[in-house]
Design a protein around this motif. Structure first.
Motif, short mmCIF file in Angstrom:
data_model
loop_
_atom_site.label_atom_id
_atom_site.label_comp_id
_atom_site.label_asym_id
_atom_site.label_seq_id
_atom_site.Cartn_x
_atom_site.Cartn_y
_atom_site.Cartn_z
N ARG A 123 2.89 0.26 -11.18
CA ARG A 123 2.86 -1.19 -10.96
C ARG A 123 3.92 -1.89 -11.80
N LEU A 124 4.42 -3.01 -11.25
CA LEU A 124 5.35 -3.90 -11.93
C LEU A 124 4.73 -5.28 -12.01
N PRO A 125 5.13 -6.11 -12.96
CA PRO A 125 4.60 -7.48 -13.01
C PRO A 125 5.21 -8.35 -11.92
N LEU A 146 -0.97 -10.68 -10.36
CA LEU A 146 -0.23 -10.55 -11.60
C LEU A 146 0.63 -9.29 -11.65
N ILE A 147 0.28 -8.26 -10.87
CA ILE A 147 1.10 -7.05 -10.76
C ILE A 147 1.16 -6.64 -9.31
N TYR A 148 2.10 -5.74 -8.98
CA TYR A 148 2.21 -5.26 -7.59
C TYR A 148 2.81 -3.87 -7.60
N ILE A 162 4.08 -4.98 -18.59
CA ILE A 162 5.24 -5.87 -18.71
C ILE A 162 6.22 -5.34 -19.74
N GLU A 163 5.73 -4.89 -20.86
CA GLU A 163 6.64 -4.40 -21.90
C GLU A 163 7.42 -3.18 -21.41
N THR A 164 6.78 -2.32 -20.63
CA THR A 164 7.49 -1.18 -20.03
C THR A 164 8.55 -1.67 -19.06
#
Length: 330
Positions: free
Chosen positions: A53-55, A43-45, A3-5
């Motif tokens: 992956r992204l949130p 929670l990610i995909y 998420i921070e990325t």
């Protein structure tokens, strides 16, 4: 870290990069196993095949609710906010400045929803539209002008509007709306008002138009939509922003959403499709209520932007600005 990325760059992150940057020793294979579990939980995909992956919105919600560490505003940020919106000014100017300031600091669109308030009355005028309707024009000492359309009782003589105008203006100059309503209601109840029955009804109806609680008593201020065009990374981002612009143009829906947050205790956060209004544009809304001199919540302010916004910085910024606006209204 995923998420921070995402919040920092908008880019997907892969297992190899995570393995290198985690503050523990885990192989890329171990990281992939954990990421597979997170993906199974929704929670990610993966935005593309073989991508990082992204949130998801659910992942962002979990992060905001339980994992986000909110930093307090730095002294210079507080000072900047106070310098932008402090000082003597009318209510509309104050709220417009707050919306503009939030937009500039967050690089999102700043929004304010409030009652259409006249702080102190300078003049009230009844203007005939036809035999059944009149326009009530309310002018504040700060130059603010509001108007409403009023249904007139049958058989009202034309002189009654002039009489109502003179009666109200002579008694209410310098009063707040709450003071005005109380003062006139007491006179009418005690039969001290030198008005006939029909004119008294016009006076009562005119003041009742500013009792609040209806959509047309709300004022929406949106500033800084152009910031939403910053840092677009793909055609998909441009389409998302176009949809968000459409949402902002649909002021009725925005006002309904913000009205729901007026009774919130502190900051409220809406992420993406959690609210139907933003289901297509995938945007986030961070807002907080502010109160008047009687500690009554009279509006909300905050920002609308992409889900990839700096929550840790913007949440305390919105909270502090709402509290500051409340203090300036006292």
């Amino acid at each position: 870290m995923i998420i921070e990325t995402y919040l920092s760059t908008g880019d997907p992150v892969g297992s190899r990069n995570l393995s290198r940057n985690l503050p523990m020793t885990l192989s890329p294979a171990s990281v992939r196993n954990v990421m597979a579990d997170l993906e199974a939980l929704g929670l990610i995909y993966a935005p593309h095949t073989s991508a990082g992956r992204l949130p998801t919105e659910s992942g962002l919600r979990m992060f905001v609710d339980g994992l986000l560490e909110l930093g307090d505003l730095a002294h210079n940020e507080r000072a900047h906010i106070e310098a932008q919106i402090s000082g003597p000014r009318g209510l509309n100017d104050l709220l417009s400045e707050a919306s503009e300031m939030l937009s500039g600091l967050s690089r999102c669109a700043g929004v304010v929803l409030t009652e259409k308030l006249i702080q102190r009355i300078k003049h009230i005028d009844f203007v005939s539209l036809d035999a059944t309707r009149a326009l009530i024009v309310l002018v504040g000492e700060d130059g603010t002008i509001e108007n409403r359309v009023l249904a007139l009782p049958q058989g009202l003589p034309s002189s009654a509007l002039v009489e109502a105008t003179n009666y109200l203006t002579s008694r209410l100059r310098g009063a707040t709306l709450s003071e005005a309503r109380k003062r006139i209601e007491e006179e009418l109840t005690a039969k001290r008002a030198e008005l006939d029955e029909l004119t008294a009804k016009v006076v009562q109806s005119g003041l009742a138009q500013w009792s609040g609680g209806k959509e047309d008593t709300k004022s929406l201020i949106v500033r800084g939509q152009s910031h939403l065009l910053d840092d677009l990374k793909a055609v998909e981002d441009l389409e998302r922003v176009r949809l968000l612009f459409d949402d902002l143009e649909s002021k009725k829906d925005i006002m309904q959403l913000l009205t729901l947050t007026e009774q919130a205790d502190g900051v409220r956060i809406f992420i993406g499709s959690e609210n139907q209004l933003f289901s297509l544009s995938g945007s986030s809304l961070i807002v907080a209520p502010f109160s008047d001199t009687e500690h009554k919540i009279v509006g909300v302010l905050g920002v609308i932007g992409p889900t990839r916004m700096n929550y840790a910085r913007i949440i305390p910024m919105v909270d502090y600005t709402a509290k500051l606006v409340g203090r300036l209204l006292t």
